[in-house]
Design a protein around this motif. Structure first.
Motif, PDB file in Angstrom:
ATOM      1  N   PRO C 242       0.837  -1.209   0.000  1.00 49.16           N
ATOM      2  CA  PRO C 242       0.000   0.000   0.000  1.00 49.16           C
ATOM      3  C   PRO C 242       0.869   1.255   0.000  1.00 49.16           C
ATOM      4  O   PRO C 242       0.782   2.087   0.891  1.00 49.16           O
ATOM      5  CB  PRO C 242      -0.819  -0.142   1.290  1.00 49.16           C
ATOM      6  N   HIS C 272       2.783   6.237   2.358  1.00 53.71           N
ATOM      7  CA  HIS C 272       1.869   5.159   2.665  1.00 53.71           C
ATOM      8  C   HIS C 272       0.527   5.539   2.055  1.00 53.71           C
ATOM      9  O   HIS C 272       0.030   6.639   2.288  1.00 53.71           O
ATOM     10  CB  HIS C 272       1.749   4.998   4.179  1.00 53.71           C
ATOM     11  N   PHE C 275      -2.544   6.065   4.692  1.00 53.88           N
ATOM     12  CA  PHE C 275      -2.233   7.009   5.775  1.00 53.88           C
ATOM     13  C   PHE C 275      -1.805   8.381   5.249  1.00 53.88           C
ATOM     14  O   PHE C 275      -1.766   9.346   5.995  1.00 53.88           O
ATOM     15  CB  PHE C 275      -1.115   6.458   6.673  1.00 53.88           C
ATOM     16  N   TYR C 324       3.431  -1.111   9.095  1.00 52.53           N
ATOM     17  CA  TYR C 324       2.762  -0.439  10.208  1.00 52.53           C
ATOM     18  C   TYR C 324       1.965  -1.495  10.947  1.00 52.53           C
ATOM     19  O   TYR C 324       1.262  -2.287  10.323  1.00 52.53           O
ATOM     20  CB  TYR C 324       1.801   0.627   9.695  1.00 52.53           C
ATOM     21  N   GLU C 326      -0.543  -0.998  12.501  1.00 47.85           N
ATOM     22  CA  GLU C 326      -1.954  -0.703  12.293  1.00 47.85           C
ATOM     23  C   GLU C 326      -2.544  -1.510  11.133  1.00 47.85           C
ATOM     24  O   GLU C 326      -3.738  -1.755  11.078  1.00 47.85           O
ATOM     25  CB  GLU C 326      -2.153   0.793  12.008  1.00 47.85           C
ATOM     26  N   GLU C 327      -1.686  -1.888  10.181  1.00 51.96           N
ATOM     27  CA  GLU C 327      -2.180  -2.615   9.018  1.00 51.96           C
ATOM     28  C   GLU C 327      -2.730  -3.980   9.408  1.00 51.96           C
ATOM     29  O   GLU C 327      -3.577  -4.533   8.728  1.00 51.96           O
ATOM     30  CB  GLU C 327      -1.065  -2.782   7.971  1.00 51.96           C
ATOM     31  N   LEU C 329      -3.712  -4.570  12.701  1.00 50.53           N
ATOM     32  CA  LEU C 329      -4.569  -4.428  13.877  1.00 50.53           C
ATOM     33  C   LEU C 329      -6.034  -4.324  13.503  1.00 50.53           C
ATOM     34  O   LEU C 329      -6.900  -4.228  14.336  1.00 50.53           O
ATOM     35  CB  LEU C 329      -4.192  -3.158  14.634  1.00 50.53           C
ATOM     36  N   THR C 330      -6.284  -4.267  12.201  1.00 52.96           N
ATOM     37  CA  THR C 330      -7.629  -3.955  11.750  1.00 52.96           C
ATOM     38  C   THR C 330      -8.477  -5.196  11.610  1.00 52.96           C
ATOM     39  O   THR C 330      -7.967  -6.311  11.600  1.00 52.96           O
ATOM     40  CB  THR C 330      -7.548  -3.241  10.403  1.00 52.96           C
TER      41      THR C 330
END
Lengths: 152, 648, 331
Positions: C242, C272, C275, C324, C326-327, C329-330
């Motif tokens: 991404p 990114h 983001f 990340y 966060e990628e 954690l979703t």
């Protein structure tokens, strides 16, 4: 007739002899030439060999000189590195230091620099924090005084 | 926000307007005269007549009496024959010191008239209501002990709270707040904005207008150190009540009153070498705002506030005086005069108001001198430039020790291969830095002043690079190649300094700890135009101003150790100024106490910081998760649409 | 890994493009001589000689057999990739700015410039498998009234044509009728590049207005914006991560060369995608970057610049390891 024959034979022999002599002379000349050439070639090769020997000796001498210089420089560098390390109070005993080769000393030096860098960073971090906290503490202590200052 | 868009200067313009003749143009008002009863009335009038007798005939003189007290009201009207005489009387009488308690303020009656509307009698002009003191210092009590800066970007002026590496908090922002640039007062109380009509000062938690000073096309200002007065300058002269063309005005900040204006020839302002840039500040303030002095040909004129009369009614005559500077802690003037005939060049120190010369140092073959006072006034360093050959010069330092008896002077030679560029005193300390050229090489030296008792000992100890470099009381701490540097900027707290290459240079910055003599870090801000310390010495900003460079404008925030905290690209970024802070209110003892208890405080701060970091991290994390999910949803939706279309 | 430098062009690069397999890199520049290179080592395979003016654009067929080039010499040419021979030529009245094979390679479009009284025009032509039958007649002609088209490409299944314009507008045309379907102006200045996501769901644009944007293909809604301080000349989408890459800059930056730097300061910047945060930069060029392309496997990228160089960079391992949190954690 016989005489004639004899004469002819002797002439023939004579001729043969002469021929042989000529042949021999020629051969000898050739051989002499060959010998001369050989001698010349030998002399030449000997000369080359000598020259090469001289060259090699010179190269060896230079090499040796280079090695000497390098060794001397390495020695100096080693001494300098050892001195540096000693000045920085690195815990290596002096005799051990003197016995070390340049590569090892260099490695020690690099390690030392790395260590110093790390130490500096740690020190700066501690100092930054102390500065920040002192400033903030001063401000905190000042707030009541500011209030009083306003009231006046 | 109406008050902003067009700051109304009409009332003060009215106040300083040049009027049509009123019939009173020959009358002056002498204020601050002693209040006396009938019995002393004549004696006082005679004394006053005497003061003005040289000007011309006094037509009438009148002293109003207060019937309630039976005493005079403290001011007197004098009528002269001509307008010129009245003008003269204002000039001469204003600031006249009758005695310790009575310094005259002389104004033209017409000017007074403007303050007083219909009243016959002079009434003290109503003080401009100003916001209370407590509001003006509110920023000092920030619970997180943060500092502020003002940033100008395009037409927008914004004040931010510094949050280290995190996004700063916006405190206040206005468009078109200033027509030129902005400036803080020295203790950070006021923010000055520039307008066609004059200067406005702002402050307090709501950034309301505190006062304004009408001076058309004002270009330069200078605050007095204690924020009592402000000097304003415009290249275009304004017309005074006396019909003169003046360029400079000095104001009282709190009342907004114009104390005095000065003509100042534009050519004089441009300086002796006819430099295009004017030498600013033109009027130099004493440390306590009591005096303000200016250089004039052959003299130094010292004026006394608030009357703005000449100190003891006359300037200090100094033949051919080239430059002067105030001590930052005492009423001492330093100045120098060049060689003339048999008289050598001289650096002198004079105490005021006594005009006693404390010390004079004779110097020979001098080309130029520059005076550098150490911030607490303990030392005056004079760089003395002499010709070495046709092209080359040599420099030596003459360092006056003000705190010692008879002001001894240390003489220190600077290596003759060095062409001194500038010197920089450490604030709150006794070290200084020197920038010099050695051919094309740039050299930086750090020096330390050695206390009077110590030099012998210091000499004995082999600490500096060379014993030969140790002058009587100056020790060379370090000398090194400072490639790429054209400025040294000390931390306001001392000890740390920056070596920076700005403007014409590449933007390299070195962060030095002069105590340990180590470079703590370095960085680069390409094309950087300005480098500044925050007022606490914890942070540094480097910036590229649109005024000088039109690409990559913005700023970088650094720690004082040289670690980059944040880089902000700001289009049309013009200016970033840290808000100065007044000195701490804590006594020495209280400060000691705080340092002693630092551990306690530290624990608390660590907790606060951890909580703060956690909050910020969480915020960032949440934002990213949101964006990631949004994008995933979008992609799924598009994919579903695609599949559906394919099915059809 | 060290970047591979492709020397071969004498003037500034206008376009770099990989073939579908990613083993070949095609480059065109203002020097009139298109080149093809082995992507893995930067060795030049050959050049296509014949143009008499700057070459603005190129496209390569799906099977890597044919190459289209658009030139300022008023021609659009078709080449045999291997033979290097010119197979066909369309003569035009003005410079050819853009060229693109349709999906399936049986059609192509090229865009001619608005100069000398000629309007900016999209020409759709048939490409014959057998060259004997190739004609220089056009199938369709779409005249662009208003700001000229600076970029053009086919939409999904060749049903639409997308153009980006001088004024920052993006337009969708019906490829069959030539009608304008939709037009939005989300950029403030010239659109200098447009590259598609593999599934044609969205595309990325680069603009002189200092931004790059991701548009939803159907609605032309701006999904993402990447802001820089320089004109953006090219924007590319990573096929595997991404991430996006941006290239650009302005000439004023050349002052940085004065120091005799071994490495140029012009950078390819990576962001990114969701983001919109910058994740890295790759320096190297001595002039603004004009064109960027990710290799189809996403493991390297090529950049062409004003300095006349093409650089191929292979990503380090840590680039692929970098993630990340966060990628994942979703939901």
């Amino acid at each position: 007739e016989e005489r004639k024959q004899n004469l002819q034979r002797s002439l023939l022999i004579q001729k043969k002899k002469e021929l042989r002599e000529n042949e021999l002379a020629k051969q000898e000349k050739l051989e002499a030439e060959a010998r001369k050439k050989r001698a010349e070639a030998e002399a030449e090769s000997e000369k080359i060999r000598l020259e090469e020997d001289a060259k090699k000796r010179e190269a060896d001498r230079l090499n040796q000189q280079l090695v000497d210089i390098k060794r001397e420089e390495a020695g100096k560098l080693a001494a300098k590195l050892a001195e540096d390390l000693k000045n920085k109070n690195v815990k290596v005993n002096t005799e051990e230091l003197e016995g070390m080769d340049t590569a090892r000393l260099m490695q020690l030096q690099v390690e030392q620099l790395e260590k110093e860098k790390r130490e500096l960073q740690t020190r700066l971090k501690t100092m930054s924090k102390k500065f920040d906290h002192t400033e903030r503490a001063m401000r905190k202590a000042e707030i009541p005084l500011l209030d009083r200052d306003y009231d006046e | 926000d109406d008050e902003l868009l067009d700051i109304d200067f009409s009332d003060i313009e009215e106040r300083y307007r040049v009027d049509m003749p009123t019939g009173y143009e020959t009358v002056v008002v002498v204020d601050n005269t002693p209040k006396v009863g009938e019995e002393k009335k004549d004696r006082l009038l005679n004394a006053i007549k005497k003061i003005f007798k040289d000007i011309g005939d006094i037509k009438t003189i009148h002293m109003p009496m207060d019937s309630a007290t039976g005493q005079s009201k403290g001011y007197i009207f004098i009528e002269f024959e001509t307008v010129e005489q009245a003008t003269q009387a204002v000039k001469l009488g204003n600031g006249h010191k009758l005695d310790r308690a009575h310094v005259f303020a002389v104004n033209r009656f017409d000017d007074i008239e403007k303050y007083t509307s219909t009243n016959d009698e002079y009434v003290e002009p109503a003080e401009v209501p100003f916001v209370e003191k407590e509001h003006l210092k509110s920023w000092l009590a920030d619970p997180r002990a943060r500092d502020q800066w003002v940033m100008m970007k395009g037409d927008e002026v914004s004040i931010y709270w510094n949050n280290k590496s995190e996004q700063p908090d916006l405190d206040h922002s206005r468009s078109n707040w200033s027509d030129m640039y902005v400036s803080w007062s020295p203790k950070g109380t006021y923010l000055a904005t520039f307008h066609k009509q004059g200067i406005a000062l702002w402050g307090g938690p709501t950034w309301s207008k505190i006062n304004r000073f009408a001076h058309p096309n004002v270009k330069l200002i200078d605050f007095s150190p204690n924020e009592k007065y402000i000097t304003t300058w415009s290249h275009e002269p304004f017309l005074t009540a006396d019909g003169e063309h003046h360029r400079l005005a000095i104001w009282d900040i709190v009342t907004g009153r114009q104390l005095r204006t000065f003509a100042i020839d534009a050519a004089v302002a441009a300086g002796p070498e006819g430099k295009q840039k004017i030498d600013w500040p033109m009027f130099k303030w004493s440390y306590d705002d009591k005096y303000v002095a200016r250089l004039a040909p052959g003299m130094i004129s010292v004026y006394e506030t608030p009357g703005m009369g000449l100190l003891d009614k006359k300037s200090i005559k100094v033949d051919d005086v080239q430059a002067f500077a105030w001590s930052p802690s005492e009423h001492i003037l330093s100045y120098w005069t060049p060689e003339s005939g048999n008289i050598p060049a001289r650096v002198s120190l004079m105490r005021l108001p006594s005009r006693e010369v404390l010390r004079t140092k004779n110097l020979f073959n001098v080309i130029d001198c520059k005076l550098f006072w150490q911030q607490s006034g303990d030392y005056l360093l004079v760089t003395v430039k002499r010709a070495k050959s046709k092209k080359a010069t040599t420099t030596n330092f003459e360092i006056f020790r003000l705190r010692e008896k008879d002001v001894p002077v240390d003489v220190m030679e600077v290596d003759s291969v060095l062409e001194v560029t500038n010197i920089y005193w450490e604030p709150l300390g006794s070290r200084f830095a020197l920038l010099a050229m050695e051919g094309t090489k740039i050299v930086c030296n750090f020096y330390q002043m050695v206390p009077a008792a110590a030099p012998a000992a210091a000499k004995g100890k082999k600490a500096g690079p060379s014993v030969g470099d140790v002058a009587l009381g100056v020790k060379l701490l370090k000398s090194f190649d400072a490639k790429g540097t054209n400025q040294i900027i000390w931390s306001p707290k001392g000890r740390f300094c920056l070596l920076a290459g700005v403007r014409a240079f590449q933007g390299e910055i070195q962060f030095w700890d002069v105590e340990e003599l180590v470079m703590m870090g370095s960085g680069e801000h390409y094309m950087c135009t300005d480098v500044d310390w925050d007022p606490t010495g914890r942070y540094v900003t480097s910036s590229v101003s649109w005024w000088r460079v039109q690409t990559d404008t913005g700023f970088i925030m650094w720690t004082f150790t040289g670690q980059q905290l944040a880089k902000q690209a700001v289009p049309a970024f013009k200016q970033l100024l840290w808000r100065p802070r007044p000195p701490t209110l804590l006594s020495e003892e209280e400060q000691k106490q705080v340092k002693k208890n630092l551990k306690e405080y530290s624990k608390q701060f660590d907790e606060e910081d951890a909580a703060q970091t956690k909050a910020v991290t969480r915020e960032v994390l949440e934002r990213r998760i949101k964006l990631w999910n949004e994008w995933a949803e979008y992609r799924n939706r598009v994919h579903a649409d695609y599949e559906a279309a394919a099915d059809v | 890994m060290r970047p591979i430098l492709l020397h071969g062009h004498t003037r500034s690069l206008t376009k770099v493009k990989y073939n579908r397999d990613g083993d070949l890199l095609f480059t065109v520049s203002k020097d009139a001589k298109p080149n093809v290179w082995f992507a893995h080592n930067g060795e030049r395979l050959g050049s296509y000689d014949g143009h008499n003016g700057a070459v603005w654009d190129l496209d390569v067929s799906y099977d890597s057999k044919r190459l289209l080039t658009a030139s300022a010499d008023n021609t659009c040419r078709l080449w045999g990739v291997e033979s290097g021979k010119e197979l066909f030529r369309w003569n035009t009245r003005t410079a050819v700015r853009q060229v693109a094979f349709a999906q399936g390679d049986r059609m192509a479009l090229y865009v001619t410039d608005a100069t000398m009284g000629q309007p900016s025009t999209i020409w759709v032509v048939a490409i014959e498998e057998d060259l004997e039958n190739q004609s220089d007649e056009f199938e369709r002609k779409i005249i662009i009234n208003g700001p000229k088209a600076t970029v053009a490409s086919w939409g999904d299944l060749n049903k639409t044509i997308y153009t980006g314009h001088e004024d920052g507008t993006i337009t969708i045309w019906d490829a069959e009728t030539g009608e304008k379907i939709k037009s939005v102006k989300s950029h403030d200045s010239v659109i200098s590049d447009m590259q598609w996501a593999p599934d044609y769901g969205y595309f990325i644009t680069a603009s002189k207005d200092h931004t790059a944007k991701i548009f939803d293909a159907k609605t032309l809604r701006v999904m993402k914006t990447y802001t820089t301080q320089r004109p953006v000349n090219s924007a590319a989408l990573s096929p595997i991560r991404p991430h996006i890459a941006l290239g650009g800059g302005q000439e004023a930056m050349e002052v940085t060369q004065i120091g005799g730097a071994k490495q140029g300061k012009f950078e390819t910047r990576f962001f990114h995608l969701p983001f919109e945060e910058e994740i890295g930069r790759v320096k190297g060029h001595f002039g603004p970057i004009n064109t960027l392309a990710f290799a189809p496997d996403g493991r390297s990228f090529a950049s062409g610049a004003e300095d006349g160089f093409v650089r191929i960079h292979y990503f380090d391992d840590d680039y692929f390891e970098f993630n990340y949190e966060e990628e994942s954690l979703t939901a």
